[in-house]
Design an enzyme around this catalytic site. Structure first.
Site, short mmCIF file in Angstrom:
data_model
loop_
_atom_site.label_atom_id
_atom_site.label_comp_id
_atom_site.label_asym_id
_atom_site.label_seq_id
_atom_site.Cartn_x
_atom_site.Cartn_y
_atom_site.Cartn_z
CG ASP A 1 9.43 -100.93 125.04
OD1 ASP A 1 8.95 -100.92 123.96
OD2 ASP A 1 10.26 -102.01 125.63
CG ASP B 1 11.59 -102.15 121.24
OD1 ASP B 1 11.41 -101.50 122.32
OD2 ASP B 1 11.83 -101.56 119.67
CG ASP C 1 7.13 -97.55 121.67
OD1 ASP C 1 6.13 -97.04 122.46
OD2 ASP C 1 7.66 -98.74 122.04
CG ASP D 1 15.18 -81.63 120.19
OD1 ASP D 1 15.94 -80.65 119.52
OD2 ASP D 1 15.33 -82.01 121.12
CG ASP E 1 20.39 -79.63 118.88
OD1 ASP E 1 20.45 -80.23 120.19
OD2 ASP E 1 21.40 -80.27 118.22
CD GLU F 1 21.46 -77.10 123.45
OE1 GLU F 1 21.94 -78.08 124.00
OE2 GLU F 1 21.35 -77.29 122.11
CG HIS G 1 18.40 -84.32 126.53
ND1 HIS G 1 17.87 -83.00 126.24
CD2 HIS G 1 19.12 -84.41 125.44
CE1 HIS G 1 18.38 -82.63 125.05
NE2 HIS G 1 19.18 -83.12 124.52
CG ASP G 2 22.35 -82.19 126.48
OD1 ASP G 2 22.26 -83.22 125.87
OD2 ASP G 2 21.87 -81.13 125.75
O1 ISL Z 1 25.87 -81.84 126.91
C1 ISL Z 1 26.88 -81.13 126.41
C2 ISL Z 1 28.19 -81.55 126.22
O2 ISL Z 1 28.86 -81.42 127.45
C3 ISL Z 1 26.43 -79.99 125.60
O3 ISL Z 1 27.65 -79.38 125.34
C4 ISL Z 1 25.49 -80.18 124.65
O4 ISL Z 1 26.33 -81.03 123.54
C5 ISL Z 1 25.28 -78.80 123.83
O5 ISL Z 1 24.26 -78.37 124.87
C6 ISL Z 1 24.17 -79.21 122.84
O6 ISL Z 1 23.46 -80.08 123.03
C7 ISL Z 1 22.35 -80.74 122.16
O7 ISL Z 1 23.16 -80.98 120.55
C8 ISL Z 1 23.81 -82.24 121.07
C9 ISL Z 1 23.14 -83.34 121.88
O8 ISL Z 1 23.91 -84.41 121.88
C10 ISL Z 1 22.54 -82.95 122.89
O9 ISL Z 1 21.61 -83.84 123.29
C11 ISL Z 1 21.62 -81.53 122.54
O10 ISL Z 1 20.95 -81.28 123.64
C12 ISL Z 1 24.41 -82.40 119.46
O11 ISL Z 1 23.13 -82.34 118.59
#
Ligand code: ISL
Length: 533
Positions: free
Chosen positions: A22, A26, A30, A99, A197, A238, A309-310
């Site tokens: 950051d 804030d 960023d 993305d 995505d 993805e 990040h998921d």
């Molecule tokens: O993390 C999940 C829920 O358990 C996965 O099903 C995830 O939502 C899926 O892999 C899709 O992910 C992507 O699209 C989502 C977003 O929330 C995720 O961060 C992204 O990586 C919707 O755009």
């Protein structure tokens, strides 16, 4: 020469902009903060960064709900900040991957605001509408039906994710053109590629499961990325591919994607995101070995990754984030990043960040975690509930990056960050790691240097030697050179690997010195150059 060979030279670093650095105090990361840290990234041995969505967004799903694809989210900065980031990255030979969220927009996007007004609005057909829900699909975040009622038109619209993320109708040629234009807009800004995505969802088959590739999927992807202007982009989907799908989507000459993620090693042993797993690294080594062999045979580019990040931290889930944290984190990196494919490092993985322990729902932000909490609170005891949440929440890997041990952890000067810090940030941060004799960052640097210097780790053949009982040994061979990679995730053992004459060139345990009989304790990783046999 295969068109994907050049990507074997890439090492991609994934950044979650909200949580990286950051610059303006804030409490939210960023673009200028990312620019400040480019030297850190470069020093790791990275040559490309993938930015999670930075576009204008109400942030109901942290930027995966986009309200303007051609503008920067104000909390992240301005278009000038983006251009500055690109220019500074290019100076360091770092490529930029954005993305692309093409399956859905935000409900605050102009298209949707128009679309929902009336059935004859020119944007109505940009989304999916039905008098009654067409099937029993539920949204992917555990929020209930994937169909939401819209009063103005007395119809339901489809949202595969949150209510604020309506799915766009790719069967409409105008929508396809819009996304081509969006891609071109960012190409003109100097972008080198896209991570796409949930792209596998863009062509719907309402009679099937939501996750299946729909009837026009390949045609639509080809239209997006097979064009003269877009065909040289690096693109990774993805797309949850299996062996057949990765060839159909990423095969040479298809004009679709350069690569796609598969998730076998992520979801293994899992009975759902919040249910602690019942498996071990034994399964993981087998899956890794299998995908290496399969993608080599199919001759497609394979993305090498453990974290994103998921997911909660991979090392917390499958490895050891306690006393053997360094050994386990580095052994995982060794196995994955010396493999055949393109490495993806998620921010903080290189520091050995670990899951947090929180006992209060206010410490969480992720929509899926909050849905799970709502559905479970009062039904299971609190101790189990928080154990499950701490185990599986996506917030684990989204917590602010800890750069040092000071107030704000070098992430922000604000009193409070947007999401509470990881609970071990005072010990697990860049500065303390670099002071540590066993530094995960330094190991990553050595590992990526090796990958860069030794062609065999990039272009070499993958040859499986052993992958079972949580133990893996594989060769990378190129021209006359041979390298052996050994990682032991299970019990201590003595193995005769059969290569008498070899030289140790990298290890996370300096006690590995025997070259005749090979002794490996748990989490040992060793890389050898095979000398004349
Ligand atoms: O993390 C999940 C829920 O358990 C996965 O099903 C995830 O939502 C899926 O892999 C899709 O992910 C992507 O699209 C989502 C977003 O929330 C995720 O961060 C992204 O990586 C919707 O755009």
């Amino acid at each position: 020469m295969k068109e994907f060979i050049k990507y074997l030279d890439w090492v991609i670093y994934q950044i979650y902009p909200k949580s990286f650095c950051d610059s303006d105090g804030d409490g939210i990361g960023d673009l200028a903060g990312i620019t400040e840290k480019l030297d850190y990234i470069k020093d790791l041995g990275v040559n490309a960064i993938w930015l999670c969505p930075i576009f204008k967004s109400p942030q109901c799903d942290n930027g995966y709900d986009i309200s303007d694809y051609r503008d920067i989210e104000p909390v992240f900065g301005t278009m000038r900040d983006f251009e500055n980031l690109v220019a500074n990255a290019k100076k360091r030979d770092i490529k930029i991957i954005l993305d692309l969220v093409a399956n859905h927009t935000s409900s605050e996007h102009f298209w949707f605001k128009e679309a929902r007004k009336s059935k004859d609005n020119p944007y109505h057909d940009y989304y999916y509408w039905a008098k009654k829900p067409l099937n029993d699909w539920t949204d992917q975040f555990g929020g209930g039906s994937a169909w939401e009622y819209n009063e103005q038109t007395d119809e339901y619209y489809l949202h595969s994710f949150a209510v604020g993320q309506p799915d766009v109708n790719w069967d409409n040629p105008k929508v396809r053109q819009e996304f081509c234009d969006i891609v071109d807009f960012w190409i003109d800004k100097g972008v080198d590629g896209f991570r796409c995505d949930v792209l596998h969802l863009i062509s719907k088959d309402f009679k099937n499961d939501l996750k299946w590739f729909g009837p026009h999927f390949h045609e639509y992807v080809n239209q997006l990325f097979g064009r003269e202007k877009s065909k040289n982009l690096f693109t990774v989907g993805e797309c949850y591919v299996d062996e057949k799908q990765i060839t159909e989507l990423c095969g040479e000459g298809r004009g679709e994607l350069k690569s796609s993620f598969q998730f076998d090693h992520i979801f293994i042993g899992s009975k759902g995101r919040f249910a602690p797993i019942v498996t071990s690294m034994n399964e993981v080594v087998k899956i890794f070995d299998n995908w290496e062999k399969v993608t080599q045979k199919l001759d497609v580019l394979y993305p090498l990754f453990t974290d994103n990040h998921d997911q909660p931290w991979y090392n917390s889930k499958f490895g050891n984030d306690g006393v053997k944290r360094f050994e386990s984190a580095t052994a995982l990196a060794t196995m994955f990043f010396l493999g055949r494919g393109v490495p993806f490092i998620y921010q903080g993985q290189e520091v050995g960040f670990a899951n947090s322990e929180y006992g209060d729902i206010s410490a969480f932000d992720d929509i899926e975690t909050l849905n799970f909490y709502k559905a479970s609170v009062g039904k299971i005891d609190d101790k189990t509930l928080y154990k499950d949440i701490n185990f599986g929440s996506r917030d684990n890997s989204r917590r602010p990056f800890a750069w040092n041990g000071e107030q704000g952890f070098g992430f922000t000067s604000a009193e409070k960050p947007w999401l509470p810090y990881a609970t071990r940030s005072d010990r697990l941060n860049v500065e303390s790691d670099l002071k540590n004799e066993k530094s995960v960052i330094k190991y990553y640097r050595d590992l990526l240097k090796l990958r860069k210097e030794v062609a065999a780790f990039r272009y070499g053949q993958y040859k499986s030697i052993y992958s079972d009982d949580g133990f893996i040994a594989y060769l990378r061979e190129y021209d006359d050179e041979k390298y052996l990679v050994v990682c032991n995730f299970a019990g201590d053992r003595e193995v005769d690997l059969g290569f008498k004459n070899k030289k140790l060139i990298l290890t996370n345990n300096n006690a590995i010195l025997s070259i005749k009989k090979d002794r490996f304790v748990q989490y040992d990783a060793a890389v050898y150059k095979i000398l004349d046999e």
